[in-house]
Every structure is written in C-alpha cells, then in structure tokens.
Motif scaffolding. Structure first.
Motif, short mmCIF file in Angstrom:
data_model
loop_
_atom_site.label_atom_id
_atom_site.label_comp_id
_atom_site.label_asym_id
_atom_site.label_seq_id
_atom_site.Cartn_x
_atom_site.Cartn_y
_atom_site.Cartn_z
N LYS A 74 51.21 36.56 48.24
CA LYS A 74 51.68 35.37 47.57
C LYS A 74 51.89 35.40 46.20
CE LYS A 74 48.88 32.88 50.99
NZ LYS A 74 47.29 32.14 51.10
N GLY A 75 51.51 36.43 45.66
CA GLY A 75 51.93 36.59 44.32
C GLY A 75 51.20 35.56 43.36
N CYS A 76 50.20 34.90 43.63
CA CYS A 76 49.27 33.67 42.85
C CYS A 76 48.23 33.90 42.74
CB CYS A 76 49.52 32.42 43.45
SG CYS A 76 48.98 32.32 45.28
N TYR A 77 47.69 35.37 42.87
CA TYR A 77 46.10 35.76 42.58
C TYR A 77 46.24 37.06 41.70
CZ TYR A 77 45.13 32.71 46.45
OH TYR A 77 45.06 31.77 47.32
N SER A 78 45.35 37.18 40.78
CA SER A 78 45.18 38.28 39.87
C SER A 78 44.35 39.13 40.64
CB SER A 78 44.31 37.97 38.72
OG SER A 78 43.06 37.68 39.20
N GLY A 106 52.03 48.52 44.58
CA GLY A 106 52.67 47.81 43.66
C GLY A 106 52.63 46.26 44.00
N LEU A 107 51.62 45.79 44.85
CA LEU A 107 51.55 44.48 45.45
C LEU A 107 50.21 43.64 44.57
CD1 LEU A 107 51.30 45.35 49.20
CD2 LEU A 107 52.92 44.34 47.64
N LEU A 108 49.69 44.39 43.99
CA LEU A 108 48.75 43.84 42.76
C LEU A 108 49.08 44.32 41.35
CD1 LEU A 108 45.29 43.52 44.23
CD2 LEU A 108 46.72 41.77 43.64
N ASP A 109 49.51 43.33 40.71
CA ASP A 109 50.00 44.00 39.11
C ASP A 109 49.81 42.88 38.18
OD1 ASP A 109 51.23 44.42 36.76
OD2 ASP A 109 53.12 45.48 37.63
N ASP A 110 48.41 43.03 37.35
CA ASP A 110 48.24 41.86 36.60
C ASP A 110 49.10 41.41 35.24
OD1 ASP A 110 45.91 41.39 38.20
OD2 ASP A 110 44.28 41.91 36.67
N LYS A 111 49.97 42.49 35.08
CA LYS A 111 50.71 42.31 34.02
C LYS A 111 51.88 41.41 34.67
CE LYS A 111 53.63 43.01 30.57
NZ LYS A 111 54.77 42.29 30.88
N GLU A 112 52.40 41.57 35.90
CA GLU A 112 53.18 40.63 36.36
C GLU A 112 52.92 39.41 36.69
OE1 GLU A 112 56.08 40.72 40.69
OE2 GLU A 112 55.29 42.43 39.81
N PHE A 113 51.39 39.21 37.06
CA PHE A 113 50.84 38.05 37.40
C PHE A 113 50.92 36.93 36.11
CE2 PHE A 113 46.83 35.55 37.10
CZ PHE A 113 46.93 34.77 38.04
N ALA A 114 50.38 37.74 35.03
CA ALA A 114 50.20 37.05 33.87
C ALA A 114 51.80 36.54 33.46
CB ALA A 114 49.77 37.94 32.60
N ASP A 115 52.66 37.28 33.66
CA ASP A 115 54.01 36.95 33.08
C ASP A 115 54.30 35.77 33.87
OD1 ASP A 115 54.49 38.55 31.32
OD2 ASP A 115 55.56 40.08 32.59
N ASN A 116 54.28 35.84 35.27
CA ASN A 116 54.51 34.72 36.24
C ASN A 116 53.54 33.38 35.88
OD1 ASN A 116 56.30 36.21 37.55
ND2 ASN A 116 54.96 36.78 39.21
N LYS A 144 46.74 28.04 24.36
CA LYS A 144 45.37 28.05 24.47
C LYS A 144 44.76 27.97 25.98
CE LYS A 144 40.72 26.74 22.38
NZ LYS A 144 39.95 26.83 23.77
N ARG A 145 45.33 26.89 26.54
CA ARG A 145 45.09 26.54 27.73
C ARG A 145 45.50 27.81 28.87
NH1 ARG A 145 44.95 22.26 31.64
NH2 ARG A 145 44.74 23.27 33.55
N ILE A 146 46.82 28.52 28.62
CA ILE A 146 47.00 29.52 29.32
C ILE A 146 46.20 30.51 29.21
CG2 ILE A 146 49.02 31.09 29.90
CD1 ILE A 146 50.89 28.45 29.01
N GLU A 147 46.10 31.04 28.00
CA GLU A 147 45.25 32.01 27.53
C GLU A 147 43.67 32.08 28.42
OE1 GLU A 147 46.98 33.90 23.60
OE2 GLU A 147 45.38 32.57 23.42
N ASP A 148 43.11 31.05 28.26
CA ASP A 148 41.79 30.72 28.79
C ASP A 148 41.79 30.74 30.15
OD1 ASP A 148 40.81 30.32 26.16
OD2 ASP A 148 40.69 28.07 26.38
N ASP A 149 42.94 30.54 30.81
CA ASP A 149 42.87 30.48 32.25
C ASP A 149 42.92 31.88 32.70
OD1 ASP A 149 42.91 27.57 32.77
OD2 ASP A 149 44.92 27.32 33.38
N LEU A 150 43.81 32.69 32.02
CA LEU A 150 43.92 33.83 32.36
C LEU A 150 42.94 34.80 32.02
CD1 LEU A 150 47.68 34.67 31.04
CD2 LEU A 150 47.01 34.70 33.40
N LEU A 151 42.12 34.51 31.09
CA LEU A 151 41.08 35.42 30.69
C LEU A 151 39.74 35.03 31.32
CD1 LEU A 151 41.47 35.50 26.87
CD2 LEU A 151 41.67 37.38 28.15
N ASN A 152 39.40 33.82 31.59
CA ASN A 152 38.17 33.34 32.03
C ASN A 152 38.29 32.80 33.44
OD1 ASN A 152 36.96 33.63 29.31
ND2 ASN A 152 38.03 31.53 28.84
#
Length: 262
Positions: A76-80, A109-119, A132-140
């Motif tokens: 699905k590509g919508c999960y870290s 190559g189906l789980l890639d957090d770099k690609e997930f973060a970019d998307n 700030k919202r985007i960074e908070d979501d990705l980190l926390n």
C-alpha cells in the motif's frame, strides 16, 4: 520402541486454484501449504506426520499468513517500517518471526522509510500542512529515523501557508480583522507553520466592516441578556465591554453599541 502414532495420516494431496498444496488427512483435517512450506518436509499420500513435523508445518503456515499480511501493508505504501511492525505484533503478539518478516520486506525493497518519508511529505504538502506538523508526524506517529526526517526539504512553506490562510479566512467572514488574524495564526500553527510564516500569511486578511458590525450587534445582544441576570449598571457594561474587547472589537464600536443597547 515404536514411534507414537499421531493419527495424522495423509489421505490426499491436491493443488488449489492459487497453486497452493492442500494436504488432506484421514481425519478430514486440511492443511494448505505454499511452495516453500511444502518442500520443508517430505510429504506423500499414506505418510503419517510426526508431531514435530506437524507443528513445524503449522508454524510455517502461521508465518506465511503473517508475511502475506505484512506484504499487503507494505504494498500500500502508506506505512512506515514501525507502522507495519506494530500491526504485525498486534496480529501476533511476541512472535519474533515479525522481525524476520520486516527484514524480508526491506530486502525486497517493499519497506523503505526514506521513500515513505518523501511520499508523506509530498502528500502533506499537497494538503498545505507545515514543516513542524509533518516532522512531528514522521518522528512521533510513524517513528521514522530522525536522520531521514532531518534531510527532508521544505521549500514552499510561505506558499502553502498562504493557501491554507485563504481557506481559513473564508470560515470567518464576519469577524473583526484582529480576531480573524488571531484565529488564522492559531489554525496555521496547528497545521505546523511557524509563527513568522503564519503571521505573514494572514497579513493580507481584510475585514468586512458591514458583516463584522452586524456580528457585534448580535453578540452584544446575547451577551447583555446573559449578563443582566447577574449584573447591572456599570458592572454590566464593564463585563460586556471586556468580553467584546477580547473578541477584537474596537473600543469605539463597543462603546457605541453598548450605549445603544443599554
């Protein structure tokens, strides 16, 4: 000493429409195996599975089902990576095969957090959310590696904030300019923009004088009715004045409307 009978005698082996191997025991119990599991233990009609072989195959089936679930999430590509891991552990708490599944998915190559973060950044940019919202979501929320998040580029903060500010302004057509800006900055801050970017974005706000005065009259009328149950005279007027001033109305407009209503 003869081996203990298990009663799991294979009566037939078939292949279903998905290419899986269906093992049918004399007890009518069925076991469905993929190619990998099928080749783990020699299987043939008439063989009686030992308890160890049976449990081994059941374990492979469980792992295969868990892998299929992890695979469906990854595609699905919508999960870290941590999102998928959490969901797998929810399905199978304490099952250490989860770590092997995550490793397999990453290796493929189906789980890639770099690609997930970019998307994720691209998606949130399109919805006019701030850094700030985007960074908070990705980190926390998604627990992406801080090093990955730190390398994201946020090149369009003022443009995004401006678009979001225009949308927010339409919600408050009858507010005073001061209150409209205050609400705009608060809303933009919640969307992840810095105070400086938010302040600049609302600098073009305008007040519809006619609508704001009608709103003042409406609010003052309700306020006087409410406060007059407890206060009167100077105290009533002072309470109303302070409340209306807190809403951003100008003192001369408040004085005028209170003189008219009181």
């Amino acid at each position: 000493m003869p081996s203990k009978r298990t009663g799991r005698l294979i009566s037939s082996i078939k292949t279903d429409k998905k290419g899986r191997h269906v093992i049918v025991f004399s007890s009518t119990e069925k076991m469905v195996l993929d190619d990998d599991a099928y080749t783990e233990v020699p299987l043939y009609v008439g063989k009686e599975l030992s308890e160890d072989d049976y449990l081994h195959l059941k374990g492979l089936i469980n792992e295969s089902a868990l892998y299929s679930y992890g695979l469906s999430l990854a595609i699905k590509g919508c999960y870290s990576e941590k999102d998928v891991m959490d969901k797998l552990f929810t399905k199978r708490p304490h099952d250490r095969s989860v770590y092997d599944i995550i490793k397999r998915l990453k290796g493929a190559g189906l789980l890639d957090d770099k690609e997930f973060a970019d998307n994720y950044l691209e998606s949130m940019d399109a919805q006019n959310y701030g850094k700030k919202r985007i960074e908070d979501d990705l980190l926390n929320k998604h627990r992406v590696d801080p090093d990955i998040v730190s390398k994201l580029k946020f090149d369009h903060e003022p443009t995004k904030a401006k678009k979001a500010a225009e949308m927010i302004e339409r919600r408050y057509p009858s507010l005073t300019l001061e209150m409209k800006k205050r609400k705009g900055i608060d809303a933009l801050s919640r969307r992840g923009f810095s105070y400086e970017v938010a302040s600049l974005a609302v600098s073009s706000y305008k007040e519809d004088r006619e609508k704001s005065q009608k709103e003042l009259e409406k609010v003052a009328s309700i306020l006087i009715k409410r406060y007059s149950r407890k206060y009167n005279g100077y105290e009533l007027k002072n309470k109303c004045f302070l409340y209306l001033a807190s809403k951003g109305y100008k003192s001369e407009d408040i004085e005028r409307i209170l003189e008219e209503y009181l």
